[in-house]
Design an enzyme around this catalytic site. Structure first.
Site, short mmCIF file in Angstrom:
data_model
loop_
_atom_site.label_atom_id
_atom_site.label_comp_id
_atom_site.label_asym_id
_atom_site.label_seq_id
_atom_site.Cartn_x
_atom_site.Cartn_y
_atom_site.Cartn_z
N SER A 46 0.82 -10.85 0.50
CA SER A 46 2.12 -10.17 0.45
C SER A 46 2.44 -9.51 1.79
O SER A 46 3.57 -9.58 2.27
CB SER A 46 2.12 -9.10 -0.65
OG SER A 46 1.90 -9.68 -1.92
N GLU A 47 1.43 -8.86 2.39
CA GLU A 47 1.60 -8.27 3.72
C GLU A 47 0.31 -8.37 4.52
O GLU A 47 -0.79 -8.34 3.96
CB GLU A 47 2.03 -6.79 3.65
CG GLU A 47 3.49 -6.58 3.31
CD GLU A 47 3.71 -6.26 1.86
OE1 GLU A 47 4.87 -6.10 1.45
OE2 GLU A 47 2.71 -6.19 1.12
N THR A 48 0.49 -8.45 5.82
CA THR A 48 -0.58 -8.36 6.81
C THR A 48 -0.15 -7.31 7.81
O THR A 48 1.02 -7.26 8.20
CB THR A 48 -0.79 -9.72 7.51
OG1 THR A 48 -1.15 -10.70 6.53
CG2 THR A 48 -1.87 -9.63 8.57
N HIS A 77 1.55 -0.63 -0.26
CA HIS A 77 0.13 -0.96 -0.30
C HIS A 77 -0.43 -1.24 1.09
O HIS A 77 -1.58 -0.88 1.37
CB HIS A 77 -0.14 -2.10 -1.32
CG HIS A 77 -0.28 -3.47 -0.76
ND1 HIS A 77 0.80 -4.29 -0.53
CD2 HIS A 77 -1.38 -4.17 -0.40
CE1 HIS A 77 0.36 -5.44 -0.06
NE2 HIS A 77 -0.96 -5.41 0.04
#
Length: 285
Positions: A46-48, A77
């Site tokens: 979802s995210e880095t 998050h």
């Protein structure tokens, strides 16, 4: 080519490997934007995030946050996972009890919860808030494939990712959604509904949340800090939700996340959950 440490941190998990992972690249100041975006696409998380030296006074570090599709000014998050990785990597905050993160939205405070493995961020303000026009709401309801009378209220709760939030009649309605993701393009939709008292006691969570963001190349996000922060600022602020509560999220995608929301004595809302490094390695760009 120099390799860089990478931490994969599970965030908001209620057990092993059940939350939302974020990949955190340490010492990323030598990487260009194309490499940052490419690595985020490659992880397909979802995210880095990418840790950088701070620019603003009072910040302990700076972070850039990427989905597989684009960069975000803020996400929840990744904020908790990045703070966890920075501290685990030897970071020492200027303030003993609070880490101050610099991101596209500005400065965000992160604190540890005494006696637990939880960290919490202070919910930021909105970039966009307020009522949703009738045409957009009609489109959102149609994309969710939910009966209009099951929508209790709706508002823009955009703190970076662009959220439009809807409170549904109950948790069962939230869990039964089978949305039309193609019809949702251009909208990032979050939904919340209450469990009945018996189910809330069994789960240890009073509310169920789901987050749909196909425009960010994330059809359904497992567990979402920014959305839950948005719901808290909106619905606690209006007296609809209590000052302290727990959300379950990720059920529909095989996760078991728990998000803890608490309003402090000063009225600030803190959004938190467990953080744990599950993979550590090196990136060779």
């Amino acid at each position: 080519m120099t390799s860089l440490p990478v931490s994969w941190v599970d965030v908001f998990a209620d057990g092993p490997l059940s939350g939302n992972p974020v990949a955190v690249v340490h010492g990323a100041e030598g990487l260009d934007d194309a490499t940052l975006a490419a690595f985020a696409r490659w992880t397909n998380l979802s995210e880095t995030t990418f840790l950088l030296p701070p620019r603003e006074a009072g910040a302990d570090y700076r972070v850039r946050i990427f989905t597989p599709a684009e960069e975000l000014p803020f996400a929840g998050h990744p904020t908790l996972g990045t703070a966890h990785a920075w501290l685990e990597g030897g970071g020492v905050p200027a303030r003993e009890d609070v880490v101050v993160q610099e991101c596209g939205l500005g400065l965000v405070e992160v604190r540890a919860s005494p006696g637990s493995d939880r960290r919490a961020f202070r919910a930021p303000g909105f970039l966009r808030s307020g009522p949703v026009d009738a045409a957009t709401l009609e489109r959102a309801v149609a994309a969710l494939r939910v009966e209009p009378d099951r929508v209790l209220r709706a508002a823009w709760i955009d703190n970076g990712p662009g959220w439009l939030g809807l409170q549904l009649r109950d948790a069962r309605t939230v869990l039964d959604l089978a949305p039309d993701l193609a019809a949702m393009q251009g909208l990032e939709l979050g939904v919340i509904g209450a469990h009945d008292a018996a189910e809330a006691a069994r789960l240890g969570a009073a509310y169920e949340v789901r987050a749909f963001c196909p425009g960010l190349s994330v059809p359904e996000d497992p567990v979402t800090g920014s959305l839950n922060a948005g719901f808290a600022v909106w619905l606690v602020g209006e007296g609809v939700l209590p000052a302290s509560y727990v959300v379950r999220q990720g059920t529909a995608v095989g996760r078991d996340g728990r998000v803890h929301v608490e309003r402090d004595d000063d009225g600030a809302l803190w959004v938190g959950g467990a953080t744990r490094t599950v993979v550590a390695g090196h990136l060779t760009p």
